[in-house]
Design a protein around this motif. Structure first.
Motif, PDB file in Angstrom:
ATOM      1  N   ALA A  25      16.045   6.729   0.813  1.00 17.79           N
ATOM      2  CA  ALA A  25      16.302   5.446   1.459  1.00 17.79           C
ATOM      3  C   ALA A  25      15.143   5.100   2.390  1.00 17.79           C
ATOM      4  O   ALA A  25      14.622   3.987   2.371  1.00 17.79           O
ATOM      5  N   THR A  26      14.731   6.065   3.220  1.00 16.60           N
ATOM      6  CA  THR A  26      13.585   5.900   4.114  1.00 16.60           C
ATOM      7  C   THR A  26      12.651   7.078   3.926  1.00 16.60           C
ATOM      8  O   THR A  26      13.095   8.232   3.925  1.00 16.60           O
ATOM      9  N   THR A  44      11.343   4.157  -2.392  1.00 16.51           N
ATOM     10  CA  THR A  44      12.210   4.158  -1.213  1.00 16.51           C
ATOM     11  C   THR A  44      12.690   2.742  -0.916  1.00 16.51           C
ATOM     12  O   THR A  44      12.164   1.765  -1.449  1.00 16.51           O
ATOM     13  N   GLN A  45      13.683   2.626  -0.034  1.00 17.28           N
ATOM     14  CA  GLN A  45      14.011   1.321   0.524  1.00 17.28           C
ATOM     15  C   GLN A  45      12.874   0.876   1.440  1.00 17.28           C
ATOM     16  O   GLN A  45      12.350  -0.214   1.315  1.00 17.28           O
ATOM     17  N   THR A  46      12.509   1.746   2.392  1.00 15.93           N
ATOM     18  CA  THR A  46      11.406   1.493   3.309  1.00 15.93           C
ATOM     19  C   THR A  46      10.539   2.738   3.365  1.00 15.93           C
ATOM     20  O   THR A  46      11.051   3.848   3.472  1.00 15.93           O
ATOM     21  N   PRO A  98      14.991  -3.114   7.109  1.00 11.95           N
ATOM     22  CA  PRO A  98      15.338  -1.844   6.468  1.00 11.95           C
ATOM     23  C   PRO A  98      16.707  -1.366   6.908  1.00 11.95           C
ATOM     24  O   PRO A  98      17.100  -1.548   8.057  1.00 11.95           O
ATOM     25  N   ARG A  99      17.397  -0.731   5.996  1.00 13.81           N
ATOM     26  CA  ARG A  99      18.747  -0.261   6.251  1.00 13.81           C
ATOM     27  C   ARG A  99      18.797   0.629   7.479  1.00 13.81           C
ATOM     28  O   ARG A  99      18.073   1.591   7.607  1.00 13.81           O
ATOM     29  N   ALA A 120      11.789  -1.100  -1.729  1.00  7.83           N
ATOM     30  CA  ALA A 120      12.717  -2.210  -1.970  1.00  7.83           C
ATOM     31  C   ALA A 120      12.717  -3.209  -0.825  1.00  7.83           C
ATOM     32  O   ALA A 120      13.068  -4.377  -1.023  1.00  7.83           O
ATOM     33  N   GLU A 121      12.319  -2.765   0.384  1.00  4.87           N
ATOM     34  CA  GLU A 121      12.409  -3.660   1.534  1.00  4.87           C
ATOM     35  C   GLU A 121      11.074  -3.848   2.246  1.00  4.87           C
ATOM     36  O   GLU A 121      10.671  -4.964   2.531  1.00  4.87           O
TER      37      GLU A 121
END
Length: 812
Positions: free
Chosen positions: A376-377, A398-400, A526-527, A421-422
């Motif tokens: 995710a990160t 990754t997301q970020t 970012p999440r 993704a972000e």
């Protein structure tokens, strides 16, 4: 009294006749024997306490192992004080204060022995004894299996401790045995334990399992070296080191551990080489305290079964990972507290559900030539004083890629972030950071996203194919002239170059929100960062009225009683506000809530809307939602829980603190659990800052009823309980229909009725996910549809959009 006779054979030439013959007792035969004699014991049970003082051979009859039982009623059944050979005897003891087999002197050889006893120890070696023990078994459910004490040593080959009431093998007082291909299992204490100055343990090719305690425990300046060993199926930590302990693990396997696979603290030192750590319930490596250090080379840590970081470094400890792999874990590496440090070289961190590398509370992390994938990160430097370096690393999927917040100041050099993704790099809430020669490619968001006027330095960075723009420097939160990023020689495939400029009507690099047609809309966060940065709304986000938010609430499937409760509460708050404006008294409305019900019934969604409603009414400043659970509030050592709880409360200031599965803070078998400290801290904060934060606690109905009784102040802080009922088949069908419409699918003839029947027969046990189950059902149908349509050469629009009953999965 002996049940048989003892034959003594003298192998020498002197006094042969006088000392060869049969004796009525073993004690008499031992008295007559001299060095070199062979004593062959007839089958039977001997209630004698035997002492071997000569270098003799004492054995049972050949071909009949275990037929000779040494079983006195008390005391030590067999004591060896010479370099004797003892073969194929069965020893039984009953004295809780004495061992069954005591070896005190010499270099005896013992083989084929079976110790079945309820003694202080099955085998005890002490003093200057250096035995060689082969193929012996110890069954001692009352005490230690094998004890090596007071300078004793020796070699144990292919031995087995089948049960022990305490430790399987215990070394102390300077003992130093070697275990070769031994098995230790079904112990009520640690499998192997060594403690004290000069105590040392070496194990090669051993297996430790089914242990009610730690598999291996080294403490008090003892040392140990394990090679090619297996440690698994313990009830506590796999390996524990404490107080200046030193341990080396080479080619070992640690797995199926419910707690920490390896836990070390108090200046202990661990070296791991080519060792695998898997299937652990808490941390794979847990490293604590100043001076504590772990060095891992060519190791693999993976397949966590819990919700904790794979590698945890805190309180000033140090961890070094060289050529290691960490994968399939919730978080890979957490480094926290000032003085804590992690050095990671040429290693892979992948398949990480949350954060691959987290650095906080003043800690430092140095990553060189590492690869981070599918997280995710990638890396998160969280707060002031936290930093370190990422050098020549790649972050992919990754997301970020990298997050820097709250004054953290890392150096990121020659690193590449692919396909986030972000955002590739995200800096907010006073984060700093220096980015040198970094690259972002294929971002679905921004390449570099720096907000709040953060003083970030970018040198010779480049972005390529970033959907929302290569660079975004959002204003706000700066601390005076000159705040904001310092940018030099940075480029993007959208522009010739980027240099930091004074404020201008038109920035040099065009960002996504300036693109024609408003491409892709608002800026992504970012999440988890929105909460970490205090939940500040992004620029350009317009706040909605309470009626707008209530309209969204009404649009949710089901939840009719929940909607009535929220609307009634909103009406009371609104009327109270109007009465105060009119100079009238207004009833005090307690805004904290309890949400009860099964997972997937919309509790988090309603909590978010509730916060937005309160913000629109002016009750809360921001209305943002900060969602936490036990792992976010409860620390692992004294004092850390209150700090974590205060930090979570502070993040939620002006909004809603949503505590999911709140009952986990007060487990029924809590004992010394720190969850109560979190509850006590929360109750005080709710009283001291009653207007700053709304707290919502959520969980299963029965468990939440118990939770409210734990602390007298808890129940009084919450105004009401709102119950979220499980969705019925018709409501689950509506969720699937909404999902289909959103993703441009249609339900074919008869599918609605098939779905009703499907949701009616679907088992609804504790793991049933309600709305989540409906979404998963839709996703399964889409997957089945794809497999069917992919076989068509030229599918029509109907083929591509219609879902049929045959696409439904089988009920689990």
């Amino acid at each position: 009294m002996a049940q048989g006779t003892v034959q003594v054979t003298h192998t020498g030439t002197s006094r042969w006749r006088r000392r060869t013959g049969e004796y009525a007792s073993l004690a008499a035969a031992l008295e007559a024997a001299a060095d070199g004699d062979v004593l062959t014991v007839a089958p039977g049970t001997y209630r004698e306490n035997l002492v071997v003082r000569q270098a003799i051979t004492l054995r049972g009859p050949e071909g009949s192992p275990g037929s000779v039982r040494i079983a006195p009623l008390d005391g030590v059944p067999l004591t060896v004080r010479a370099s004797a050979v003892v073969l194929d005897l069965h020893v039984e003891g009953q004295d809780a204060a004495a061992p069954a087999l005591l070896i005190e002197e010499g270099t005896p050889e013992l083989s084929g022995m079976r110790i079945v006893t309820r003694s202080a120890a099955g085998i005890e070696v002490r003093g200057g004894a250096r035995p060689t023990v082969r193929r012996c078994t110890v069954d001692n459910p009352a005490g230690v299996g094998i004890a090596v004490l007071d300078g004793g040593g020796g070699v144990f080959e292919e031995c087995e401790v089948v049960a022990a009431g305490q430790a399987g093998v215990a070394v102390r007082g300077g003992g130093h045995p070697r275990l070769d291909r031994c098995r230790v299992h079904h112990t009520s204490g640690s499998g192997l334990t060594a403690t004290g100055d000069n105590s040392a343990l070496e194990a090669v090719g051993c297996e430790i399992y089914e242990v009610r305690g730690s598999g291996v425990q080294i403490t008090g300046r003892a040392t140990a070296h394990l090679t090619d060993c297996d440690v698994h199926r313990t009830t506590s930590d796999g390996v524990t080191l404490d107080t200046d302990a030193v341990l080396t693990l080479a080619d070992c396997r640690i797995h199926d551990i419910p707690e920490n696979a390896v836990d070390l603290r108090s200046r202990s030192v661990l070296t791991l080489t080519r060792t695998t750590v898997r299937q652990f319930g808490r941390n794979g490596l847990s490293v604590w305290d100043p001076g504590t250090r772990v060095d891992a080379n060519q190791c693999e840590i993976f397949d966590s079964t819990g919700d904790y970081p794979a590698v945890w470094v805190s309180d000033g400890a140090t961890a070094v990972l060289d050529s290691c792999r960490v994968h399939d874990v919730p978080d890979a590496l957490f480094v926290l507290d000032r003085g804590s440090r992690a050095d990671v070289v040429d290693s892979d961190l992948s398949q990480v559900r949350n954060t691959a590398v987290s650095v906080s509370d003043g800690a430092t992390a140095q990553l060189d030539d590492c690869r981070i994938r599918d997280a995710a990160t990638g890396a998160w430097f969280r707060d002031h004083g936290s930093g370190g370096t990422l050098n020549n690393c790649t972050v992919d999927g990754t997301q970020t890629g990298v997050i820097v917040t709250k004054g953290a100041d890392p150096t990121i050099e020659r690193c590449t972030v692919d396909s986030p993704a972000e955002a590739g790099f995200y800096v907010s809430a006073g984060g700093r950071g220096t980015f040198l020669n970094c690259r972002v490619r294929g971002s679905a968001g921004y390449g570099f996203h720096v907000i709040d006027g953060c003083r970030t330095t970018l040198r010779k960075c480049r972005t390529e194919r970033c959907a929302r723009g290569g660079y975004e420097f959002a204003e706000g939160g700066g601390d005076g002239p000159g705040s904001g990023p310092d940018v030099e020689d940075c480029t993007s495939d959208e522009s010739v170059g980027l240099r930091q400029q004074p404020p201008m009507p038109e920035p040099v690099v065009q960002t996504a929100h300036q693109a024609p047609g408003g491409l892709l809309g608002s800026v992504p966060v970012p999440r988890g960062v929105e909460e970490e940065a205090g939940g500040v709304p992004l620029p350009g986000q317009a706040s909605r009225t309470s009626q707008d938010v209530l309209g969204e609430l009404d649009a949710l499937v089901g939840l009719e009683s929940v909607k009535r409760e929220v609307r009634a509460l909103t009406d009371m708050i609104e009327v109270g506000r109007r009465r105060r404006e009119a100079g009238l008294k207004a009833a005090s409305v307690k805004r904290h809530l309890v949400f009860t019900g099964s997972p997937g019934t919309g509790k988090t969604t309603v909590a978010r809307l509730y916060g937005e409603i309160l913000a629109s009414l002016g009750v809360l400043e921001k209305g943002h939602l900060v969602e936490v659970s036990r792992v976010d509030l409860v620390g692992e050592h004294i004092g850390s829980t209150a700090i974590r709880t205060q930090e979570a409360f502070e993040k939620a200031r002006g909004g809603v603190l949503f505590i999911d599965e709140a009952y986990a803070l007060s487990p029924e078998d809590s004992g010394r659990d720190f969850g109560k400290e979190a509850i006590d801290t929360l109750v005080k904060l709710m009283e001291d800052h009653r207007d700053a934060v709304v707290v919502i606690v959520a969980g299963y109905t029965a468990e939440m009823e118990r939770f409210l009784q734990v602390n007298p102040g808890v129940a009084s802080r919450f105004s009401r309980t709102i119950t979220f009922s499980d969705y019925g088949p018709e409501e689950l069908l509506r969720i699937v229909e909404q999902q289909a419409e959103e993703h441009e699918y249609r339900l074919g003839p008869g599918v609605a009725e098939a779905l009703r029947k499907y949701f009616t027969v679907l088992p609804k046990g504790p793991a049933f996910g309600n709305g989540r189950t409906a979404r998963q059902t839709f996703e399964a149908m889409v997957e089945q549809h794809a497999g069917r349509v992919a076989q068509l050469a030229e599918p029509s629009t109907d083929d591509l959009t219609l879902l049929y009953a045959e696409d439904l999965p089988e009920p689990a």
